[in-house]
Design a protein around this motif. Structure first.
Motif, PDB file in Angstrom:
ATOM      1  N   GLN A  18       0.815  -1.209   0.000  1.00 46.83           N
ATOM      2  CA  GLN A  18       0.000   0.000   0.000  1.00 46.83           C
ATOM      3  C   GLN A  18       0.848   1.259   0.000  1.00 46.83           C
ATOM      4  OE1 GLN A  18      -2.851   0.262   3.136  1.00 46.83           O
ATOM      5  NE2 GLN A  18      -3.427   2.351   2.658  1.00 46.83           N
ATOM      6  N   SER A  19       1.868   1.313   0.816  1.00 41.39           N
ATOM      7  CA  SER A  19       2.689   2.524   0.881  1.00 41.39           C
ATOM      8  C   SER A  19       3.456   2.733  -0.420  1.00 41.39           C
ATOM      9  CB  SER A  19       3.651   2.459   2.059  1.00 41.39           C
ATOM     10  OG  SER A  19       4.514   1.352   1.932  1.00 41.39           O
ATOM     11  N   THR A  20       3.840   1.662  -1.089  1.00 43.09           N
ATOM     12  CA  THR A  20       4.533   1.791  -2.363  1.00 43.09           C
ATOM     13  C   THR A  20       3.609   2.379  -3.422  1.00 43.09           C
ATOM     14  OG1 THR A  20       5.876  -0.127  -1.802  1.00 43.09           O
ATOM     15  CG2 THR A  20       5.818   0.524  -4.118  1.00 43.09           C
ATOM     16  N   GLU A  22       0.925   4.257  -2.822  1.00 43.40           N
ATOM     17  CA  GLU A  22       0.679   5.649  -2.456  1.00 43.40           C
ATOM     18  C   GLU A  22       1.852   6.534  -2.857  1.00 43.40           C
ATOM     19  OE1 GLU A  22      -0.148   5.687   1.686  1.00 43.40           O
ATOM     20  OE2 GLU A  22      -2.126   4.781   1.466  1.00 43.40           O
ATOM     21  N   PHE A  23       3.066   6.058  -2.642  1.00 41.57           N
ATOM     22  CA  PHE A  23       4.248   6.813  -3.026  1.00 41.57           C
ATOM     23  C   PHE A  23       4.281   7.034  -4.531  1.00 41.57           C
ATOM     24  CE2 PHE A  23       8.701   6.906  -4.406  1.00 41.57           C
ATOM     25  CZ  PHE A  23       9.128   8.040  -3.726  1.00 41.57           C
ATOM     26  N   ALA A  24       3.951   6.014  -5.304  1.00 43.38           N
ATOM     27  CA  ALA A  24       3.955   6.134  -6.761  1.00 43.38           C
ATOM     28  C   ALA A  24       2.911   7.144  -7.236  1.00 43.38           C
ATOM     29  CB  ALA A  24       3.709   4.776  -7.399  1.00 43.38           C
ATOM     30  N   VAL A  26       1.544   9.685  -5.483  1.00 43.02           N
ATOM     31  CA  VAL A  26       1.916  11.035  -5.060  1.00 43.02           C
ATOM     32  C   VAL A  26       3.094  11.547  -5.887  1.00 43.02           C
ATOM     33  CG1 VAL A  26       2.872  12.375  -3.135  1.00 43.02           C
ATOM     34  CG2 VAL A  26       0.969  10.810  -2.753  1.00 43.02           C
ATOM     35  N   THR A  27       4.058  10.700  -6.180  1.00 46.37           N
ATOM     36  CA  THR A  27       5.203  11.109  -6.986  1.00 46.37           C
ATOM     37  C   THR A  27       4.768  11.485  -8.401  1.00 46.37           C
ATOM     38  OG1 THR A  27       6.659   9.685  -5.685  1.00 46.37           O
ATOM     39  CG2 THR A  27       7.459  10.388  -7.840  1.00 46.37           C
TER      40      THR A  27
END
Length: 75
Positions: A18-20, A22-24, A26-27
């Protein structure tokens, strides 16, 4: 702790990536904003926007919008 059952159990119980994701997301959004700001900087830096505004004003003053000017100054 409540146990999930059913076909969606894997999706609810497994949040390892999930955090990966979300990071993708947002980036990618940040890159779109940065590239958009760079495009605006380029347009304003080269004077494209100002040149277009001057050409549009010249067109309207030369009679392209004579009716509008007459309405404005007739008041």
């Amino acid at each position: 702790m409540e146990r999930h059952s059913g076909w969606y159990q894997f999706f609810v119980a497994n949040t390892a990536g999930q955090s990966t994701v979300e990071f993708a997301v947002v980036t990618a959004a940040l890159m779109v904003v940065v590239l958009g700001l760079g495009a605006f900087w380029h347009l304003f830096g080269d004077g494209v926007v100002v040149q277009h505004a001057v050409q549009a004003a010249a067109y309207h003053i030369q009679g392209g919008a004579a009716g509008v000017l007459a309405d404005v100054f007739a008041a």
